[in-house]
Motif scaffolding. Structure first.
Motif, PDB file in Angstrom:
ATOM      1  N   GLU A   1       0.832  -1.215   0.000  1.00  0.00           N
ATOM      2  CA  GLU A   1       0.000   0.000   0.000  1.00  0.00           C
ATOM      3  C   GLU A   1       0.861   1.257   0.000  1.00  0.00           C
ATOM      4  N   GLU A   2       2.104   1.148   0.481  1.00  0.00           N
ATOM      5  CA  GLU A   2       3.008   2.301   0.492  1.00  0.00           C
ATOM      6  C   GLU A   2       3.409   2.712  -0.926  1.00  0.00           C
ATOM      7  N   TYR A   3       3.245   1.799  -1.890  1.00  0.00           N
ATOM      8  CA  TYR A   3       3.519   2.172  -3.279  1.00  0.00           C
ATOM      9  C   TYR A   3       2.316   1.902  -4.183  1.00  0.00           C
ATOM     10  N   GLY A   4       1.112   1.947  -3.594  1.00  0.00           N
ATOM     11  CA  GLY A   4      -0.116   1.960  -4.369  1.00  0.00           C
ATOM     12  C   GLY A   4      -0.594   0.631  -4.895  1.00  0.00           C
ATOM     13  N   GLU A   5      -0.166  -0.482  -4.276  1.00  0.00           N
ATOM     14  CA  GLU A   5      -0.601  -1.797  -4.713  1.00  0.00           C
ATOM     15  C   GLU A   5      -1.248  -2.549  -3.550  1.00  0.00           C
ATOM     16  N   SER A   6      -2.012  -3.580  -3.899  1.00  0.00           N
ATOM     17  CA  SER A   6      -2.686  -4.388  -2.889  1.00  0.00           C
ATOM     18  C   SER A   6      -1.791  -5.534  -2.433  1.00  0.00           C
ATOM     19  N   ALA A   7      -1.927  -5.912  -1.184  1.00  0.00           N
ATOM     20  CA  ALA A   7      -1.129  -7.005  -0.633  1.00  0.00           C
ATOM     21  C   ALA A   7      -1.619  -8.351  -1.143  1.00  0.00           C
ATOM     22  N   THR A   8      -0.687  -9.247  -1.426  1.00  0.00           N
ATOM     23  CA  THR A   8      -0.979 -10.626  -1.807  1.00  0.00           C
ATOM     24  C   THR A   8      -0.144 -11.554  -0.933  1.00  0.00           C
ATOM     25  N   ASP A   9      -0.397 -12.845  -1.025  1.00  0.00           N
ATOM     26  CA  ASP A   9       0.392 -13.808  -0.250  1.00  0.00           C
ATOM     27  C   ASP A   9       1.868 -13.725  -0.625  1.00  0.00           C
ATOM     28  N   ALA A  10       2.152 -13.396  -1.886  1.00  0.00           N
ATOM     29  CA  ALA A  10       3.544 -13.329  -2.341  1.00  0.00           C
ATOM     30  C   ALA A  10       4.324 -12.205  -1.673  1.00  0.00           C
ATOM     31  N   HIS A  11       3.622 -11.208  -1.127  1.00  0.00           N
ATOM     32  CA  HIS A  11       4.308 -10.083  -0.500  1.00  0.00           C
ATOM     33  C   HIS A  11       4.860 -10.437   0.884  1.00  0.00           C
ATOM     34  N   GLY A  12       4.439 -11.555   1.458  1.00  0.00           N
ATOM     35  CA  GLY A  12       5.005 -11.997   2.723  1.00  0.00           C
ATOM     36  C   GLY A  12       4.496 -11.230   3.927  1.00  0.00           C
ATOM     37  N   GLU A  13       5.354 -11.119   4.948  1.00  0.00           N
ATOM     38  CA  GLU A  13       4.997 -10.458   6.197  1.00  0.00           C
ATOM     39  C   GLU A  13       5.297  -8.961   6.101  1.00  0.00           C
ATOM     40  N   PHE A  14       4.662  -8.181   6.999  1.00  0.00           N
ATOM     41  CA  PHE A  14       4.815  -6.730   6.972  1.00  0.00           C
ATOM     42  C   PHE A  14       5.143  -6.194   8.362  1.00  0.00           C
ATOM     43  N   ASP A  15       5.655  -4.969   8.374  1.00  0.00           N
ATOM     44  CA  ASP A  15       5.898  -4.238   9.616  1.00  0.00           C
ATOM     45  C   ASP A  15       5.492  -2.786   9.353  1.00  0.00           C
ATOM     46  N   ARG A  16       4.211  -2.497   9.534  1.00  0.00           N
ATOM     47  CA  ARG A  16       3.702  -1.163   9.221  1.00  0.00           C
ATOM     48  C   ARG A  16       4.294  -0.096  10.126  1.00  0.00           C
ATOM     49  N   ALA A  17       4.651  -0.469  11.348  1.00  0.00           N
ATOM     50  CA  ALA A  17       5.256   0.498  12.262  1.00  0.00           C
ATOM     51  C   ALA A  17       6.611   0.945  11.732  1.00  0.00           C
ATOM     52  N   ARG A  18       7.417   0.000  11.240  1.00  0.00           N
ATOM     53  CA  ARG A  18       8.704   0.371  10.664  1.00  0.00           C
ATOM     54  C   ARG A  18       8.508   1.225   9.418  1.00  0.00           C
ATOM     55  N   ASP A  19       7.551   0.864   8.564  1.00  0.00           N
ATOM     56  CA  ASP A  19       7.255   1.686   7.380  1.00  0.00           C
ATOM     57  C   ASP A  19       6.995   3.138   7.784  1.00  0.00           C
ATOM     58  N   ALA A  20       6.242   3.308   8.864  1.00  0.00           N
ATOM     59  CA  ALA A  20       5.834   4.645   9.292  1.00  0.00           C
ATOM     60  C   ALA A  20       7.005   5.498   9.753  1.00  0.00           C
ATOM     61  N   ILE A  21       8.095   4.853  10.152  1.00  0.00           N
ATOM     62  CA  ILE A  21       9.294   5.585  10.566  1.00  0.00           C
ATOM     63  C   ILE A  21      10.280   5.732   9.410  1.00  0.00           C
ATOM     64  N   THR A  22      10.604   4.638   8.753  1.00  0.00           N
ATOM     65  CA  THR A  22      11.719   4.676   7.807  1.00  0.00           C
ATOM     66  C   THR A  22      11.424   5.456   6.533  1.00  0.00           C
ATOM     67  N   LEU A  23      10.216   5.377   6.015  1.00  0.00           N
ATOM     68  CA  LEU A  23       9.939   6.052   4.742  1.00  0.00           C
ATOM     69  C   LEU A  23      10.040   7.577   4.876  1.00  0.00           C
ATOM     70  N   PRO A  24       9.394   8.194   5.873  1.00  0.00           N
ATOM     71  CA  PRO A  24       9.610   9.639   6.042  1.00  0.00           C
ATOM     72  C   PRO A  24      11.027   9.985   6.491  1.00  0.00           C
ATOM     73  N   LEU A  25      11.688   9.062   7.208  1.00  0.00           N
ATOM     74  CA  LEU A  25      13.068   9.302   7.628  1.00  0.00           C
ATOM     75  C   LEU A  25      13.986   9.399   6.416  1.00  0.00           C
ATOM     76  N   VAL A  26      13.818   8.508   5.460  1.00  0.00           N
ATOM     77  CA  VAL A  26      14.626   8.558   4.240  1.00  0.00           C
ATOM     78  C   VAL A  26      14.436   9.889   3.531  1.00  0.00           C
ATOM     79  N   ARG A  27      13.201  10.299   3.362  1.00  0.00           N
ATOM     80  CA  ARG A  27      12.931  11.553   2.642  1.00  0.00           C
ATOM     81  C   ARG A  27      13.533  12.746   3.375  1.00  0.00           C
ATOM     82  N   ALA A  28      13.450  12.732   4.702  1.00  0.00           N
ATOM     83  CA  ALA A  28      14.024  13.829   5.481  1.00  0.00           C
ATOM     84  C   ALA A  28      15.543  13.849   5.359  1.00  0.00           C
ATOM     85  N   CYS A  29      16.175  12.676   5.398  1.00  0.00           N
ATOM     86  CA  CYS A  29      17.638  12.612   5.271  1.00  0.00           C
ATOM     87  C   CYS A  29      18.093  13.078   3.894  1.00  0.00           C
ATOM     88  N   VAL A  30      17.374  12.690   2.859  1.00  0.00           N
ATOM     89  CA  VAL A  30      17.720  13.129   1.508  1.00  0.00           C
ATOM     90  C   VAL A  30      17.672  14.654   1.426  1.00  0.00           C
TER      91      VAL A  30
END
Length: 259
Positions: A74-103
């Motif tokens: 969902e972070e890149y506009g697609e739906s989750a499937t079994d092939a996508h495996g396990e997720f960590d939405r809490a980490r997504d919420a930190i690292t994605l904006p952190l990367v953009r801020a560091c850049v």
């Protein structure tokens, strides 16, 4: 003089199938402490406990580690499937904006495996859920059996752009790496430069074009035997140099394709 601080992004982990923890691989801390010569600080990557603004002030640089859970599609506009495996939405919420801020700030980070994929997603790119299912691609996943030495053994070549950032860093246009990942870059994020490929065409090394700081990321795991490996050592040393420069208040210079 105290060492500059590298925030190591931790992963959620259930100890003994019961006790929730935030965990970080010892080899990550070892590479940061003994090759980058920085102070490793494990970050609980969960917005319930930390926020990006705090992390940017406390840490001089960041190691975006690998991890079993994948970036949620969902972070890149697609739906989750079994092939996508396990997720960590809490980490997504930190690292994605952190990367953009560091850049934007020029604050250094080094992305590894999942961290490599986070950088691409943070910049607007997308991921394939399973590289080995694509025509002509090899199986990049960790071998299911064997010792750690066998699982992290060098398995394929990475071909680097002639005269590019990674070529200049490693002093070679071709290096050998391990491979322990299932997903990979599908569409490239804004300003993301693919600077190295596996023989099957899978992107393996990236940086952010004209970013005012260190933004190198790799799909393999350089933290394994980082002090001795001829590819891992210069990567972590260069990262440590960038972190020290940031800590000292030096103005970063943009990363460019050629010298």
């Amino acid at each position: 003089m105290s060492r500059p601080v590298v925030g190591i992004i931790g992963n959620s982990y259930l100890m003994n199938d019961q006790y929730p923890t935030h965990a970080g691989g010892t080899m990550n801390s070892d590479a940061v402490a003994n090759v980058s010569n920085c102070l490793p600080l494990l970050i609980p990557a969960d917005p319930r406990y930390v926020d990006v603004a705090e992390l940017l002030e406390v840490c001089d640089g960041f190691l975006l580690t690998g991890g079993r859970p994948n970036v949620h599609p969902e972070e890149y506009g697609e739906s989750a499937t079994d092939a996508h495996g396990e997720f960590d939405r809490a980490r997504d919420a930190i690292t994605l904006p952190l990367v953009r801020a560091c850049v934007e700030r020029g604050q250094p980070f080094l992305g590894i495996c999942r961290g490599f994929q986070e950088v691409n997603v943070a910049m607007g790119g997308t991921l394939y859920p399973e590289i080995r299912d694509l025509p002509g691609r090899m199986n990049h996943r960790m071998p299911p059996d064997g010792t750690l030495e066998e699982k992290f053994a060098l398995r394929h070549v990475v071909n680097l752009t002639e005269g590019g950032v990674f070529h200049r860093l490693f002093g070679a246009s071709e290096v050998m790496t391990n491979t322990l990942h299932g997903q990979g870059i599908k569409t490239v994020g804004k300003s993301v430069v693919i600077d190295g490929h596996a023989p099957d065409g899978t992107p393996e090394a990236i940086y952010i074009q004209d970013a005012p700081g260190f933004t190198l990321s790799v799909q393999w795991h350089p933290e394994w035997d980082a002090a001795n490996d001829p590819v891992s050592r210069p990567l972590f040393q260069a990262f440590g140099d960038a972190v020290r420069a940031w800590s000292a208040g030096a103005m970063p210079t943009p990363v460019r394709q050629s010298a």
